[in-house]
Write a protein that holds these residues in place. Structure first.
Motif, PDB file in Angstrom:
ATOM      1  N   GLN A 148     -13.188  13.877 -36.097  1.00 51.31           N
ATOM      2  CA  GLN A 148     -12.365  15.071 -36.097  1.00 51.31           C
ATOM      3  C   GLN A 148     -12.086  15.506 -34.662  1.00 51.31           C
ATOM      4  OE1 GLN A 148     -10.941  16.524 -38.804  1.00 51.31           O
ATOM      5  NE2 GLN A 148     -11.792  14.887 -40.061  1.00 51.31           N
ATOM      6  N   SER A 149     -13.019  16.168 -34.056  1.00 52.44           N
ATOM      7  CA  SER A 149     -12.772  16.645 -32.701  1.00 52.44           C
ATOM      8  C   SER A 149     -13.280  15.649 -31.667  1.00 52.44           C
ATOM      9  CB  SER A 149     -13.436  17.999 -32.473  1.00 52.44           C
ATOM     10  OG  SER A 149     -14.835  17.878 -32.536  1.00 52.44           O
ATOM     11  N   MET A 150     -12.678  15.707 -30.508  1.00 53.73           N
ATOM     12  CA  MET A 150     -13.087  14.877 -29.384  1.00 53.73           C
ATOM     13  C   MET A 150     -13.045  15.713 -28.116  1.00 53.73           C
ATOM     14  SD  MET A 150     -11.356  11.174 -30.185  1.00 53.73           S
ATOM     15  CE  MET A 150     -12.490  10.329 -29.065  1.00 53.73           C
ATOM     16  N   GLY A 151     -13.733  15.227 -27.103  1.00 54.54           N
ATOM     17  CA  GLY A 151     -13.725  16.000 -25.871  1.00 54.54           C
ATOM     18  C   GLY A 151     -14.345  15.255 -24.717  1.00 54.54           C
ATOM     19  N   TRP A 152     -14.376  15.937 -23.593  1.00 56.50           N
ATOM     20  CA  TRP A 152     -14.942  15.408 -22.363  1.00 56.50           C
ATOM     21  C   TRP A 152     -15.948  16.403 -21.788  1.00 56.50           C
ATOM     22  CZ3 TRP A 152     -13.853  10.549 -20.702  1.00 56.50           C
ATOM     23  CH2 TRP A 152     -12.741   9.911 -21.255  1.00 56.50           C
ATOM     24  N   LYS A 196     -27.134  18.919 -11.792  1.00 56.74           N
ATOM     25  CA  LYS A 196     -26.510  19.984 -12.571  1.00 56.74           C
ATOM     26  C   LYS A 196     -26.544  19.631 -14.052  1.00 56.74           C
ATOM     27  CE  LYS A 196     -23.410  21.924  -9.094  1.00 56.74           C
ATOM     28  NZ  LYS A 196     -22.013  22.371  -8.810  1.00 56.74           N
ATOM     29  N   GLN A 197     -26.416  20.647 -14.889  1.00 56.88           N
ATOM     30  CA  GLN A 197     -26.406  20.418 -16.324  1.00 56.88           C
ATOM     31  C   GLN A 197     -25.057  19.877 -16.768  1.00 56.88           C
ATOM     32  OE1 GLN A 197     -27.598  24.172 -18.156  1.00 56.88           O
ATOM     33  NE2 GLN A 197     -29.699  23.432 -18.301  1.00 56.88           N
ATOM     34  N   ARG A 198     -25.077  19.154 -17.860  1.00 56.73           N
ATOM     35  CA  ARG A 198     -23.833  18.660 -18.436  1.00 56.73           C
ATOM     36  C   ARG A 198     -23.025  19.858 -18.934  1.00 56.73           C
ATOM     37  NH1 ARG A 198     -24.003  13.571 -22.458  1.00 56.73           N
ATOM     38  NH2 ARG A 198     -25.201  12.863 -20.643  1.00 56.73           N
ATOM     39  N   GLU A 199     -21.733  19.838 -18.662  1.00 58.62           N
ATOM     40  CA  GLU A 199     -20.865  20.934 -19.089  1.00 58.62           C
ATOM     41  C   GLU A 199     -19.638  20.402 -19.808  1.00 58.62           C
ATOM     42  OE1 GLU A 199     -19.065  23.167 -15.921  1.00 58.62           O
ATOM     43  OE2 GLU A 199     -18.474  21.373 -14.801  1.00 58.62           O
ATOM     44  N   LEU A 200     -19.149  21.197 -20.740  1.00 59.29           N
ATOM     45  CA  LEU A 200     -17.924  20.850 -21.441  1.00 59.29           C
ATOM     46  C   LEU A 200     -16.744  21.049 -20.499  1.00 59.29           C
ATOM     47  CD1 LEU A 200     -16.479  20.116 -24.138  1.00 59.29           C
ATOM     48  CD2 LEU A 200     -16.295  22.582 -24.530  1.00 59.29           C
ATOM     49  N   VAL A 201     -15.901  20.045 -20.408  1.00 57.21           N
ATOM     50  CA  VAL A 201     -14.701  20.129 -19.579  1.00 57.21           C
ATOM     51  C   VAL A 201     -13.495  20.506 -20.441  1.00 57.21           C
ATOM     52  CG1 VAL A 201     -13.121  18.854 -18.081  1.00 57.21           C
ATOM     53  CG2 VAL A 201     -15.591  18.427 -17.955  1.00 57.21           C
ATOM     54  N   ALA A 202     -13.329  19.776 -21.548  1.00 54.57           N
ATOM     55  CA  ALA A 202     -12.193  20.035 -22.437  1.00 54.57           C
ATOM     56  C   ALA A 202     -12.485  19.431 -23.799  1.00 54.57           C
ATOM     57  CB  ALA A 202     -10.909  19.438 -21.867  1.00 54.57           C
ATOM     58  N   ALA A 203     -11.918  20.042 -24.825  1.00 59.09           N
ATOM     59  CA  ALA A 203     -12.091  19.534 -26.182  1.00 59.09           C
ATOM     60  C   ALA A 203     -10.801  19.735 -26.964  1.00 59.09           C
ATOM     61  CB  ALA A 203     -13.246  20.233 -26.882  1.00 59.09           C
ATOM     62  N   TYR A 205     -18.224  12.138 -19.510  1.00 63.34           N
ATOM     63  CA  TYR A 205     -18.615  11.552 -20.782  1.00 63.34           C
ATOM     64  C   TYR A 205     -17.628  11.963 -21.869  1.00 63.34           C
ATOM     65  CZ  TYR A 205     -23.158  10.797 -18.541  1.00 63.34           C
ATOM     66  OH  TYR A 205     -24.167  10.405 -17.697  1.00 63.34           O
ATOM     67  N   CYS A 206     -17.237  10.988 -22.641  1.00 57.92           N
ATOM     68  CA  CYS A 206     -16.433  11.251 -23.824  1.00 57.92           C
ATOM     69  C   CYS A 206     -17.373  11.576 -24.993  1.00 57.92           C
ATOM     70  CB  CYS A 206     -15.601  10.016 -24.145  1.00 57.92           C
ATOM     71  SG  CYS A 206     -14.615  10.142 -25.647  1.00 57.92           S
ATOM     72  N   ALA A 207     -16.967  12.487 -25.848  1.00 53.38           N
ATOM     73  CA  ALA A 207     -17.761  12.850 -27.016  1.00 53.38           C
ATOM     74  C   ALA A 207     -16.846  13.000 -28.217  1.00 53.38           C
ATOM     75  CB  ALA A 207     -18.527  14.143 -26.770  1.00 53.38           C
ATOM     76  N   ALA A 208     -17.413  12.763 -29.382  1.00 48.54           N
ATOM     77  CA  ALA A 208     -16.652  12.884 -30.622  1.00 48.54           C
ATOM     78  C   ALA A 208     -17.520  13.518 -31.691  1.00 48.54           C
ATOM     79  CB  ALA A 208     -16.162  11.516 -31.080  1.00 48.54           C
ATOM     80  N   PRO A 238     -17.603  18.982 -29.520  1.00 47.07           N
ATOM     81  CA  PRO A 238     -17.943  17.646 -30.032  1.00 47.07           C
ATOM     82  C   PRO A 238     -19.226  17.135 -29.397  1.00 47.07           C
ATOM     83  CG  PRO A 238     -16.173  17.506 -28.435  1.00 47.07           C
ATOM     84  CD  PRO A 238     -16.380  18.963 -28.703  1.00 47.07           C
ATOM     85  N   GLY A 239     -20.015  16.414 -30.194  1.00 48.32           N
ATOM     86  CA  GLY A 239     -21.265  15.891 -29.633  1.00 48.32           C
ATOM     87  C   GLY A 239     -22.043  15.002 -30.577  1.00 48.32           C
ATOM     88  N   ASP A 240     -21.411  14.513 -31.653  1.00 48.97           N
ATOM     89  CA  ASP A 240     -22.133  13.616 -32.551  1.00 48.97           C
ATOM     90  C   ASP A 240     -22.261  12.220 -31.944  1.00 48.97           C
ATOM     91  OD1 ASP A 240     -20.483  15.117 -35.389  1.00 48.97           O
ATOM     92  OD2 ASP A 240     -22.440  15.550 -34.535  1.00 48.97           O
ATOM     93  N   TYR A 241     -21.266  11.823 -31.192  1.00 52.85           N
ATOM     94  CA  TYR A 241     -21.251  10.495 -30.583  1.00 52.85           C
ATOM     95  C   TYR A 241     -20.837  10.629 -29.121  1.00 52.85           C
ATOM     96  CZ  TYR A 241     -21.110   9.327 -35.524  1.00 52.85           C
ATOM     97  OH  TYR A 241     -21.382   9.255 -36.861  1.00 52.85           O
ATOM     98  N   TRP A 242     -21.385   9.737 -28.312  1.00 52.27           N
ATOM     99  CA  TRP A 242     -21.156   9.814 -26.871  1.00 52.27           C
ATOM    100  C   TRP A 242     -20.771   8.463 -26.294  1.00 52.27           C
ATOM    101  CZ3 TRP A 242     -21.434  14.436 -24.254  1.00 52.27           C
ATOM    102  CH2 TRP A 242     -21.991  15.509 -24.959  1.00 52.27           C
TER     103      TRP A 242
END
Length: 119
Positions: free
Chosen positions: A32-36, A43-50, A94-97, A105-109
């Motif tokens: 469904q959703s995807m993101g970067w 530094k901690q991992r941060e959401l860039v865009a989804a 990192y790509c995430a889905a 998104p974060g079920d798959y990386w």
């Protein structure tokens, strides 16, 4: 198992552009959703865009107006167009889905791709 394969990272000068791509191998699973996300050293991992399946998007404040996320469902691919890059954008991206249609998104990386912006 869903695999995410990223490409497009590299070294660029400040002010330049890069486009990241991420293709997923979903078969019986429906992404469904995807993101970067990105993670800079110490530094901690941060959401860039989804982006959701319907095209709703969300961006980190630091990249609004410079980065654009898009997806091509016919190619199972999500893109991140990065313009006006700054040295502080340097990180592993990192790509995430997700199987859920939401903007975290974060079920798959993916395995990550390095983006380095020189000053």
């Amino acid at each position: 198992q869903v695999q995410l394969v990223e490409s497009g990272g590299g070294l660029v000068q400040a002010g330049g552009s890069l486009r990241l791509s991420c293709a997923h191998s979903a078969s019986i699973f429906r992404i469904q959703s995807m993101g970067w996300y990105r993670q800079a050293p110490e530094k901690q991992r941060e959401l860039v865009a989804a982006i959701t399946s319907g095209g709703s998007t969300d961006y980190a404040d630091s990249v609004k107006g410079r980065f654009t996320i898009s997806r091509d469902n016919t190619k199972n691919t999500v893109y991140l167009q990065m313009n006006s890059l700054k040295p502080e954008d340097t990180a592993v991206y990192y790509c995430a889905a997700s199987l859920a249609d939401w903007l975290l998104p974060g079920d798959y990386w993916g395995q990550g791709t390095q983006v380095t912006v020189s000053s």
